[in-house]
Design an enzyme around this catalytic site. Structure first.
Site, PDB file in Angstrom:
ATOM      1  N   SER A 172     -21.931  33.181 -20.659  1.00  0.00           N
ATOM      2  CA  SER A 172     -23.068  34.359 -20.148  1.00  0.00           C
ATOM      3  C   SER A 172     -22.987  34.552 -18.741  1.00  0.00           C
ATOM      4  O   SER A 172     -21.824  35.117 -18.212  1.00  0.00           O
ATOM      5  CB  SER A 172     -24.556  33.726 -20.606  1.00  0.00           C
ATOM      6  OG  SER A 172     -25.418  34.709 -20.589  1.00  0.00           O
ATOM      7  N   ASP A 211     -11.787  39.883 -11.308  1.00  0.00           N
ATOM      8  CA  ASP A 211     -11.505  41.079 -11.048  1.00  0.00           C
ATOM      9  C   ASP A 211     -11.132  41.463  -9.777  1.00  0.00           C
ATOM     10  O   ASP A 211     -10.182  42.408  -9.525  1.00  0.00           O
ATOM     11  CB  ASP A 211     -12.490  41.958 -11.743  1.00  0.00           C
ATOM     12  CG  ASP A 211     -12.592  41.870 -13.208  1.00  0.00           C
ATOM     13  OD1 ASP A 211     -11.364  41.543 -13.851  1.00  0.00           O
ATOM     14  OD2 ASP A 211     -13.741  42.196 -13.566  1.00  0.00           O
ATOM     15  N   LYS A 217     -19.995  35.279 -24.448  1.00  0.00           N
ATOM     16  CA  LYS A 217     -21.306  35.720 -24.710  1.00  0.00           C
ATOM     17  C   LYS A 217     -21.477  36.910 -23.765  1.00  0.00           C
ATOM     18  O   LYS A 217     -21.489  36.501 -22.300  1.00  0.00           O
ATOM     19  CB  LYS A 217     -22.371  34.747 -24.217  1.00  0.00           C
ATOM     20  CG  LYS A 217     -23.782  35.326 -24.494  1.00  0.00           C
ATOM     21  CD  LYS A 217     -24.802  34.279 -24.355  1.00  0.00           C
ATOM     22  CE  LYS A 217     -26.359  34.672 -24.352  1.00  0.00           C
ATOM     23  NZ  LYS A 217     -26.506  35.613 -23.298  1.00  0.00           N
TER      24      LYS A 217
END
Length: 746
Positions: A476, A487, A501
């Site tokens: 999560s 990224d 999740k």
């Protein structure tokens, strides 16, 4: 963060609340707080169920009608929660229940929960019957020369066809319990006493299940049928969830657990009233609780743990009196009265922590800072109230980063292993500590509208080399942080693929929407999925999770742990990338770091030991049945003991500890449940485990050590792999744009 009803823990025979004796065994004056059977739903519970349905069918991210099709799924989930091992109900029982498959939706809409409560009441009856039958079997003993086996993994089994098959299943189950103790060296009299006490205690735990447990279990079945991360939280569960988010409560500052018939002090919280008093010690047993200076003392021997906790917690600056049986006295020892004033207590064990690892290679030594973050916590209430000292993961990590700088560290590892998430806002702000500014996560709601959330504060709390350590339990909010760091090419993500999740939940206080004037929480809260989040590169973490740049071996739990194991998990999707620029190009030295990692671990005794332990753990987890023949099991045990002895010898040679990962697989089985061992031995085991070398963390630190070495010897490489070309974080507002490099698509 996942809530499971207490019932599931009870059925697993590993509940924290364990009671040793049946009601008939208790002496005079030892009253148990037992429920009145049969259990029946309250008007408030029926109202809470209908209110939950209104929210779930209208405002859930993937709203589905509560109809006959949903009813069938709730039916399946309800019985899985009640009897996942298929050891209580028979096929005849299930045939009687079959008409309910299409009627549970009507039960909710019509505020008539008599049917699901009837099922729960029959479960209670069956559970008591089964344990009573097991106690009768103990009187006869067992023949361990027969060649038969017991299948303990019954996930895909059918319900027993009749009473005879159910009896045979419980005969084998009880026989296996006896055999485990026999293999551990117990004599028959001791085994009979231990198991009778265990089964009697189980009966008492079942008898203490109340209407809240029944309703909680049924509503969990409904909520989780909509998606794996939607939950219903009854008043008790809602309070505990709130505590876990703000890492504080008002009480005495003691961690409690039930052991035998008593509530026992397991740990004292630093700075709490219990520790400050000097009169409460680990191992003490609480026998009665009184409110204020003169309130009547309530005998709590044999009570459920959560009921005792409820008596001890209370408003700040109020008094609670405890009647305590000291740890160093027997059951007939002198009781002591202790008066404590409740205070706000911080749960520091779950807060961010730091340490420094010094890595040496030849003549070179470098300090690597480690920040362990168990959860993304935030005290929303204190923050809204303007409390300048409100608890927050980002605030704590900021402080720790400053301390690590003073310690002279050259690289930082953020350890997110088993961090199940928490506050989305905290994941966003924490990422901002490591980037200048920019988007962090994209959030899409049920209407398909996408909002980009990010960090708009210039500057970084840490601008040096960074690694994020993850495993399958990283979920999560932890995946949001890890994905953003990856990224941006801001740091290396290292470890196992994460949970997967990719959804956002919001809490709905059902009491706010109920008709009535009660100020006391009665209806509980709905933790409902309302959004899905996406990486800034456009991909979702849903199902796929985050794939590390440098992968460590998997432990094998991914087959039954992770988003991909849920039948009703949302599918993976992607959207357009956010407008962002990578801040470095870690691909410039990633292949070389991977090569050095592989070469080092191939020669590392600690790494080889970890691999061998993981292999043993996977082998143990893969077993679904076991022999009930003493001679065959004795051979097995000796083989396992030899393996464990080898592991312990290797551990002592590496780090001086006796800890072994494979112990968790039960290979050194003593036949006891956790609550049947002494608290002293349990705490010693935990202490020994903490002393064991953390091989994965050390290897992560060594990878950063390698990275630092390359950066120091190659200025051109340093300009590529350091954020913003190595510009100082204080001048980032004027830093040039990062070089255009391909955005990774992990």
């Amino acid at each position: 963060m996942k809530f499971r009803p207490a019932l599931v823990l009870l059925l697993a025979f590993t509940a924290t609340c364990a009671f040793a004796q049946s009601a008939a065994d208790l002496g005079a004056g030892k009253a148990r707080k037992a429920a009145t059977w049969p259990l029946a739903p309250t008007v408030g519970e029926a109202q809470a169920a209908q209110l939950s349905a209104r929210f779930l069918t209208r405002f859930h991210y993937d709203a589905q009608p509560l109809d006959d099709a949903m009813s069938a799924r709730i039916y399946k989930a309800y019985f899985k929660l009640l009897d996942s091992e298929k050891v209580f109900f028979t096929q005849a029982d299930m045939a009687k229940f079959a008409p309910l498959k299409t009627k549970l939706d009507d039960a909710i809409w019509n505020q008539d929960l008599s049917a699901p409560f009837a099922v729960f009441n029959l479960y209670l009856q069956r559970a008591v019957e089964r344990m009573t039958y097991a106690r009768e079997l103990l009187k006869k003993g067992f023949d361990f020369s027969a060649d038969e086996s017991y299948t303990f993994d019954r996930e895909h089994a059918d319900w027993p066809k009749d009473q005879a098959e159910l009896d045979d299943l419980w005969r084998k189950r009880t026989k296996n319990d006896w055999l485990r103790l026999k293999l551990a060296g117990k004599d028959d009299a001791d085994i009979r006493k231990t198991l009778d006490k265990r089964y009697a205690g189980y009966i008492e735990r079942v008898r203490q299940l109340d209407g809240q447990d029944a309703f909680q279990t049924f509503m969990t079945a409904y909520a989780e049928t909509t998606d794996p991360h939607t939950d219903y939280l009854g008043p008790r569960a809602a309070e505990n969830f709130d505590i876990s988010m703000k890492l504080s409560l008002e009480g005495i500052g003691a961690v409690l657990q039930a052991r035998d018939d008593y509530t026992q002090i397991r740990e004292l919280v630093p700075g709490g009233p219990a520790l400050k008093s000097g009169r409460i010690k680990v191992g003490d047993r609480i026998v009665a609780v009184g409110q204020g200076d003169k309130g009547a003392m309530v005998d709590v021997i044999g009570w459920r743990l959560d009921d005792v906790v409820n008596l001890i917690r209370g408003k700040k600056d109020t008094t609670v009196r405890l009647e305590v049986l000291p740890a160093d006295t027997g059951l007939d020892g002198k009781h002591e009265m202790v008066s404590l004033v409740r205070q706000k207590v911080s749960i520091e064990e779950q807060a961010a922590k730091k340490k420094v690892i010094e890595i040496k290679d030849g003549d070179v030594s470098r300090k690597i800072g480690v920040i362990e973050l168990p959860a993304f916590y935030s005290d929303f209430g204190a923050r809204s109230a303007g409390d300048k000292n409100y608890k927050s993961a980002t605030r704590d990590v900021t402080k720790l980063l400053g301390e690590l700088k003073q310690d002279g560290v050259q690289g930082v590892v953020v350890d997110l292993r088993n961090n199940g998430g928490g506050s989305l806002a905290e994941a966003n702000s924490l990422t901002g500590l490591f980037i200048d500014k920019g988007p962090v996560v994209q959030v899409r709601d049920s209407r398909g509208e996408v909002e980009v959330q990010g960090d708009d504060q210039p500057g970084m709390a840490w601008s040096g080399p960074l690694a994020v350590l993850v495993n399958r339990g990283t979920a999560s909010a932890s995946e949001i942080f890890s994905a953003a760091i990856q990224d941006y090419h801001r740091g290396l993500v290292i470890g196992e693929p994460t949970f997967g999740k990719g959804t956002v939940q919001n809490l709905v206080d059902l009491d706010r929407y109920a008709q009535g004037d009660s100020e006391k929480p009665e209806l509980g809260e709905l933790k409902m999925t309302i959004q899905e989040f996406f990486r800034i590169n456009g991909g979702s973490t849903q199902l796929k999770g985050v794939t590390p740049d440098i992968e460590f071996p998997k432990n094998g739990d991914d087959k039954d742990f992770g988003e991909s194991t849920y039948e009703n998990a949302l599918k993976w999707t992607q959207i357009a990338p956010a407008d962002y620029q990578v801040v470095a190009n870690l691909n410039a030295y990633l292949p070389q770091l991977q090569k050095l990692h592989a070469e080092r671990t191939a020669k590392s005794p600690a790494w080889k030991l970890m691999l061998d332990e993981l292999a043993q753990y996977r082998a143990m987890r893969a077993k679904t049945a076991t022999s009930l023949n003493f001679a065959a099991r004795e051979v097995e045990r000796k083989q396992l003991e030899a393996v464990q002895a080898d592991f312990r010898t290797r551990h002592r040679a590496i780090d001086g500890s006796d800890a072994s990962l494979a112990d968790d697989a039960g290979s050194l089985d003593d036949g006891l449940n956790a609550n049947e061992r002494s608290l002293k031995s349990e705490l010693k085991q935990e202490k020994d485990a903490k002393k064991a070398k953390d091989v994965q963390l050390n290897e992560t630190a060594h990878i950063l050590f390698d990275a630092l070495g390359m950066i120091k010897t190659d200025p051109k490489l340093a300009s590529e792999v350091l954020p913003y070309g190595g510009k100082d974080s204080g001048s980032l507002a004027a830093a040039p744009a990062a070089p255009a490099t391909p955005k990774p698509t992990h």
